[in-house]
Scaffold this motif. Structure first.
Motif, PDB file in Angstrom:
ATOM      1  N   ILE A   9       0.644  -1.201  -0.062  1.00 25.54           N
ATOM      2  CA  ILE A   9       0.087  -0.159  -0.166  1.00 25.54           C
ATOM      3  C   ILE A   9       0.779   1.277  -0.209  1.00 25.54           C
ATOM      4  CG2 ILE A   9      -1.956  -1.086   1.206  1.00 25.54           C
ATOM      5  CD1 ILE A   9      -0.974   0.437   3.509  1.00 25.54           C
ATOM      6  N   ILE A  10       1.985   1.006   0.189  1.00 24.56           N
ATOM      7  CA  ILE A  10       3.204   2.343  -0.113  1.00 24.56           C
ATOM      8  C   ILE A  10       3.230   2.732  -1.539  1.00 24.56           C
ATOM      9  CG2 ILE A  10       5.420   3.211  -0.054  1.00 24.56           C
ATOM     10  CD1 ILE A  10       5.813   1.046   2.360  1.00 24.56           C
ATOM     11  N   PRO A  11       2.939   4.287  -1.790  1.00 24.32           N
ATOM     12  CA  PRO A  11       2.804   4.666  -3.227  1.00 24.32           C
ATOM     13  C   PRO A  11       4.142   4.462  -4.040  1.00 24.32           C
ATOM     14  CG  PRO A  11       1.913   6.079  -1.805  1.00 24.32           C
ATOM     15  CD  PRO A  11       2.618   5.043  -0.864  1.00 24.32           C
ATOM     16  N   GLU A  12       4.042   3.392  -5.146  1.00 20.13           N
ATOM     17  CA  GLU A  12       5.038   3.117  -5.874  1.00 20.13           C
ATOM     18  C   GLU A  12       5.810   4.374  -6.470  1.00 20.13           C
ATOM     19  OE1 GLU A  12       6.750   0.291  -7.709  1.00 20.13           O
ATOM     20  OE2 GLU A  12       5.832  -0.816  -5.709  1.00 20.13           O
ATOM     21  N   PRO A  13       7.278   4.336  -6.384  1.00 17.94           N
ATOM     22  CA  PRO A  13       7.923   5.357  -6.942  1.00 17.94           C
ATOM     23  C   PRO A  13       7.648   5.452  -8.548  1.00 17.94           C
ATOM     24  CG  PRO A  13       9.379   3.624  -6.474  1.00 17.94           C
ATOM     25  CD  PRO A  13       7.814   3.314  -5.880  1.00 17.94           C
ATOM     26  N   SER A  14       7.713   6.544  -8.979  1.00 16.26           N
ATOM     27  CA  SER A  14       7.387   6.657 -10.606  1.00 16.26           C
ATOM     28  C   SER A  14       8.659   6.271 -11.340  1.00 16.26           C
ATOM     29  CB  SER A  14       7.139   8.221 -10.810  1.00 16.26           C
ATOM     30  OG  SER A  14       8.424   8.898 -10.511  1.00 16.26           O
ATOM     31  N   ALA A  15       8.430   6.172 -12.452  1.00 24.27           N
ATOM     32  CA  ALA A  15       9.594   5.709 -13.474  1.00 24.27           C
ATOM     33  C   ALA A  15      10.669   6.801 -13.232  1.00 24.27           C
ATOM     34  CB  ALA A  15       9.274   5.739 -14.801  1.00 24.27           C
ATOM     35  N   GLU A  16      10.478   8.111 -13.215  1.00 22.21           N
ATOM     36  CA  GLU A  16      11.451   9.189 -13.031  1.00 22.21           C
ATOM     37  C   GLU A  16      12.115   8.994 -11.525  1.00 22.21           C
ATOM     38  OE1 GLU A  16      14.209  11.929 -13.817  1.00 22.21           O
ATOM     39  OE2 GLU A  16      12.704  10.819 -15.207  1.00 22.21           O
ATOM     40  N   ASP A  17      11.162   8.768 -10.640  1.00 18.89           N
ATOM     41  CA  ASP A  17      11.971   8.609  -9.323  1.00 18.89           C
ATOM     42  C   ASP A  17      13.030   7.350  -9.510  1.00 18.89           C
ATOM     43  OD1 ASP A  17      10.387  10.684  -8.398  1.00 18.89           O
ATOM     44  OD2 ASP A  17       8.724   9.048  -7.582  1.00 18.89           O
ATOM     45  N   LYS A  18      12.364   6.191 -10.256  1.00 19.17           N
ATOM     46  CA  LYS A  18      13.640   5.328 -10.218  1.00 19.17           C
ATOM     47  C   LYS A  18      14.888   5.590 -10.859  1.00 19.17           C
ATOM     48  CE  LYS A  18      10.370   1.593  -9.498  1.00 19.17           C
ATOM     49  NZ  LYS A  18       9.667   0.151 -10.244  1.00 19.17           N
ATOM     50  N   ARG A  19      14.565   6.533 -11.963  1.00 20.00           N
ATOM     51  CA  ARG A  19      15.662   6.655 -12.811  1.00 20.00           C
ATOM     52  C   ARG A  19      16.861   7.454 -11.933  1.00 20.00           C
ATOM     53  NH1 ARG A  19      12.135   6.534 -17.277  1.00 20.00           N
ATOM     54  NH2 ARG A  19      11.265   8.571 -16.731  1.00 20.00           N
ATOM     55  N   GLN A  20      16.215   8.515 -11.237  1.00 19.87           N
ATOM     56  CA  GLN A  20      17.045   9.276 -10.350  1.00 19.87           C
ATOM     57  C   GLN A  20      17.505   8.432  -9.032  1.00 19.87           C
ATOM     58  OE1 GLN A  20      17.827  12.368 -10.827  1.00 19.87           O
ATOM     59  NE2 GLN A  20      16.579  12.163 -12.828  1.00 19.87           N
ATOM     60  N   ALA A  21      16.809   7.462  -8.639  1.00 23.55           N
ATOM     61  CA  ALA A  21      17.559   6.489  -7.691  1.00 23.55           C
ATOM     62  C   ALA A  21      18.602   5.641  -8.223  1.00 23.55           C
ATOM     63  CB  ALA A  21      16.588   5.758  -7.065  1.00 23.55           C
ATOM     64  N   PHE A  22      18.201   5.291  -9.577  1.00 21.46           N
ATOM     65  CA  PHE A  22      19.571   4.479 -10.203  1.00 21.46           C
ATOM     66  C   PHE A  22      20.765   5.266 -10.475  1.00 21.46           C
ATOM     67  CE2 PHE A  22      16.245   1.488 -12.103  1.00 21.46           C
ATOM     68  CZ  PHE A  22      16.763   0.363 -11.387  1.00 21.46           C
ATOM     69  N   LYS A  23      20.511   6.450 -10.720  1.00 18.20           N
ATOM     70  CA  LYS A  23      21.586   7.427 -10.942  1.00 18.20           C
ATOM     71  C   LYS A  23      22.364   7.518  -9.809  1.00 18.20           C
ATOM     72  CE  LYS A  23      19.828   9.369 -15.217  1.00 18.20           C
ATOM     73  NZ  LYS A  23      19.232  10.650 -15.799  1.00 18.20           N
ATOM     74  N   LEU A  24      21.645   7.948  -8.426  1.00 18.17           N
ATOM     75  CA  LEU A  24      22.376   8.054  -7.384  1.00 18.17           C
ATOM     76  C   LEU A  24      23.167   6.820  -6.949  1.00 18.17           C
ATOM     77  CD1 LEU A  24      19.859   9.581  -5.002  1.00 18.17           C
ATOM     78  CD2 LEU A  24      21.924  10.588  -5.818  1.00 18.17           C
ATOM     79  N   ALA A  25      22.680   5.623  -7.137  1.00 15.64           N
ATOM     80  CA  ALA A  25      23.318   4.306  -6.906  1.00 15.64           C
ATOM     81  C   ALA A  25      24.594   4.263  -7.899  1.00 15.64           C
ATOM     82  CB  ALA A  25      22.552   3.237  -7.189  1.00 15.64           C
ATOM     83  N   PHE A  26      24.535   4.558  -9.060  1.00 13.68           N
ATOM     84  CA  PHE A  26      25.589   4.380 -10.157  1.00 13.68           C
ATOM     85  C   PHE A  26      26.814   5.260  -9.594  1.00 13.68           C
ATOM     86  CE2 PHE A  26      22.413   3.936 -13.780  1.00 13.68           C
ATOM     87  CZ  PHE A  26      21.999   2.567 -13.473  1.00 13.68           C
ATOM     88  N   ASP A  27      26.599   6.487  -9.348  1.00  9.65           N
ATOM     89  CA  ASP A  27      27.517   7.514  -8.695  1.00  9.65           C
ATOM     90  C   ASP A  27      28.010   6.773  -7.574  1.00  9.65           C
ATOM     91  OD1 ASP A  27      27.104   9.126 -10.887  1.00  9.65           O
ATOM     92  OD2 ASP A  27      25.912  10.674  -9.639  1.00  9.65           O
ATOM     93  N   HIS A  28      27.539   6.188  -6.700  1.00 13.48           N
ATOM     94  CA  HIS A  28      27.922   5.764  -5.403  1.00 13.48           C
ATOM     95  C   HIS A  28      28.846   4.434  -5.737  1.00 13.48           C
ATOM     96  CE1 HIS A  28      27.484   4.844  -0.946  1.00 13.48           C
ATOM     97  NE2 HIS A  28      27.610   3.609  -1.306  1.00 13.48           N
ATOM     98  N   LEU A  29      28.607   3.749  -6.430  1.00 14.91           N
ATOM     99  CA  LEU A  29      29.089   2.567  -6.743  1.00 14.91           C
ATOM    100  C   LEU A  29      30.532   2.664  -7.616  1.00 14.91           C
ATOM    101  CD1 LEU A  29      26.023   0.273  -7.953  1.00 14.91           C
ATOM    102  CD2 LEU A  29      27.397   0.133  -5.713  1.00 14.91           C
ATOM    103  N   LEU A  30      30.395   3.670  -8.549  1.00 14.57           N
ATOM    104  CA  LEU A  30      31.529   3.974  -9.261  1.00 14.57           C
ATOM    105  C   LEU A  30      32.717   4.643  -8.307  1.00 14.57           C
ATOM    106  CD1 LEU A  30      29.863   5.481 -12.690  1.00 14.57           C
ATOM    107  CD2 LEU A  30      31.126   3.180 -12.410  1.00 14.57           C
ATOM    108  N   ALA A  31      32.193   5.180  -7.326  1.00 11.06           N
ATOM    109  CA  ALA A  31      33.266   5.958  -6.546  1.00 11.06           C
ATOM    110  C   ALA A  31      33.869   4.972  -5.566  1.00 11.06           C
ATOM    111  CB  ALA A  31      32.379   6.990  -5.746  1.00 11.06           C
TER     112      ALA A  31
END
Length: 561
Positions: free
Chosen positions: A225-247
């Motif tokens: 019942i927690i509102p699903e993040p939008s596709a754009e929310d997910k894309r932003q989350a992915f990019k945050l994760a990518f930057d974190h991992l590359l560092a």
């Protein structure tokens, strides 16, 4: 065994401005890196891999052209030459089991990993709620009651003291338990009469009322019942994760359990040139479109940035929340055998569905019962329909009955293991299992000695993603405070070479990628990192302190400190 392609001693100089200045988003197509203190495992993967030192690395069109000693530089006079001044170079590291979107979303939530008591955790939630007055839900992750003085599960009323007008839902560090406030329980319709779904538990107090703790499949009652993040929310989350991992020097991730919607996002990011690292995606076995995705066959992009050819199945829960499925009851909870998230019958049916399509099966199994069920299913299917050579894996392989350890080798199963789980679990694992069952728990060296391949990862965001924390845990069997002295069940520790192998070429093998990734050999992608110290020259207790200064994927600079 160490093969040296350079003089035995390389003086390590400080980075000079010239090196830092060439950190553009891409390098010239033809580059020679000289005066490197380089290490790589060389093929084949597994026990026969050879640790090799090199001084010069030649990169052309994103791939390694040559690797060797000083003399190589003279053979390529027309190539751009970059002097590394003795800096240590390693292959890009692979995390063979992580959750990329989960990591990105966790960077957008309240982080409870460092909370050292329930009051500390509640205080962090209250502070976060005040800072985010417009959020309809307060979510977070990382609490671990085993790190608190009480070592008891928290409850809803404690959260209600700081947030009672909005729902709060906080995922335990292992992702196998949730902590909800009363508002969230009410919105989910959870009360004394609610029956937990199969494979889940609603923890209740002596009066039969829900405490606010939901385990494994019961978590879905709130999560759905927690509102699903939008596709754009997910894309932003992915990019945050990518930057974190590359560092952190991670150039490839095996993303464990990806639904079809997120596979589409990955494909879109790759098509748009916005996928900066390599993703080996495991399709979630719970995905309704699984039969269709299997029928489409394995998927790999030309640049090897995105590969889809495996399926992730959950057999059981986690040890910390007593959801790991055990053959005998928990030593600290005599009426509890843990939980099977997927029934043996459904596991069998999934194997039957997946194997004919040539997809690898990666089964999450933490308890000894879950591991035995997975091994039994593999043995049965190999005899009836084949699939033995699909490089099938058991994710975590954490607590294995001693009689079953040899079956990993006999059945050609890869053990996908996370070294920091041992150092995180050391305070509670023996309480959960008792001394005798520890013989088959976190048994890295036993598996390696019999020739079983280990693909190493972190299970981020369950654990921190830093792979050097994993290397340190693998070699020392200690936490970053050097505890316990001598290491926790130190006979199962890896050597530094074995640990590096598990995070590089063996992890690549576990994704069918060792021909292109995992080592700095001619013909493979030039995925490498420059770090601030030599893992083979420092005390093993300092391995976790290694920091990444630059990360390269396909010869392109994607991170500079």
């Amino acid at each position: 065994m160490l093969t040296k392609l350079i003089p035995s001693k390389v003086t390590a100089f400080a980075f000079i401005g010239a090196l830092l200045s060439f950190s553009s988003t891409s390098v010239l197509a033809q580059t020679v890196y000289t005066d490197a203190n380089g290490y790589t495992l060389t093929s084949p993967a597994g026990q026969d891999a050879v640790l090799t030192q090199f001084n010069t690395l030649v990169v052309q069109n994103g791939r390694v052209l040559a690797m060797g000693g000083h003399e190589l530089a003279d053979k390529y006079p027309d190539f751009e030459q970059v002097d590394l001044n003795g800096k240590t170079v390693l292959p890009g590291l692979t995390d063979a089991h992580g959750h990329v979107l989960g990591l990105g979303m966790s960077l957008l939530q309240v982080d409870l990993r460092d909370a050292d008591s329930v009051n500390d955790a509640v205080g962090l939630v209250g502070d976060y709620a005040k800072q985010q007055p417009n959020l309809s839900w307060i979510t977070g992750r990382g609490w671990n009651q085993e790190q608190w003085p009480s070592r008891e599960f928290p409850n809803a009323s404690q959260l209600d003291e700081v947030v009672n007008d909005r729902p709060v839902y906080l995922t335990r560090v292992d992702g196998h338990a949730g902590w909800a406030n009363q508002k969230a329980l009410q919105m989910a319709g959870i009360d004394a009469g609610t029956v937990a779904p199969d494979g889940g538990e609603i923890v209740k107090d002596a009066q039969g009322n829900p405490t606010g703790i939901l385990i494994d499949n019961a978590m879905g009652l709130v999560e759905n019942i927690i509102p699903e993040p939008s596709a754009e929310d997910k894309r932003q989350a992915f990019k945050l994760a990518f930057d974190h991992l590359l560092a952190l020097g991670i150039t490839s991730v095996h993303d464990a359990g990806v639904p079809a919607t997120d596979l589409s996002i990955y494909k879109g990011l790759q098509h748009q040139g916005q996928l900066p690292l390599r993703i080996y995606a495991m399709i979630a076995a719970t995905e309704p479109q699984l039969p269709q995705l299997l029928a489409e066959g394995p998927f790999t992009t030309n640049d090897d940035k995105l590969t889809i050819r495996s399926v992730k199945i959950y057999a059981d829960g986690a040890l910390g929340s007593r959801g790991a499925a055990l053959i005998e009851p928990y030593s600290d909870d005599h009426d509890n055998h843990g939980l099977l998230v997927t029934s043996p019958e459904n596991i069998d049916a999934l194997y039957e569905l997946i194997i004919p399509h040539g997809f690898q099966i990666n089964t999450h199994a933490i308890g000894d019962r879950a591991n035995r069920i997975a091994l039994d299913a593999f043995e049965d299917k190999f005899a009836s329909i084949g699939g033995r050579n699909l490089r099938n894996r058991i994710e975590h392989s954490q607590v294995v009955h001693p009689d079953d350890l040899k079956r990993f080798k006999e059945l050609n199963i890869i053990a996908s293991m996370q070294p920091t789980h041992a150092t995180s679990d050391k305070n509670m694992a023996e309480d959960r299992l008792g001394k005798d069952r520890m013989q088959g728990a976190y048994a890295w060296q036993t598996l390696l000695d019999q020739g079983t391949m280990i693909a190493a990862g972190s299970d981020f965001p369950v654990e921190l993603a830093n792979p050097f924390y994993g290397l340190h845990a693998a070699v020392t069997r200690q936490d970053r405070q050097n505890q316990p002295q001598g290491g926790w069940y130190s006979e199962e520790a890896m050597s530094t070479e074995q640990a590096l192998r598990a995070f590089t070429i063996d992890a690549a093998y576990a994704a069918w990628q060792e021909q292109d990734l995992g080592s700095l050999e001619p013909g493979k992608w030039a995925d490498f990192i420059i770090v601030d110290r030599d893992p083979f020259a420092i005390d093993s207790s300092d391995l976790w302190k290694i920091e990444v200064e630059q990360t390269y994927i396909g010869g392109n600079n994607v991170y500079t400190k």
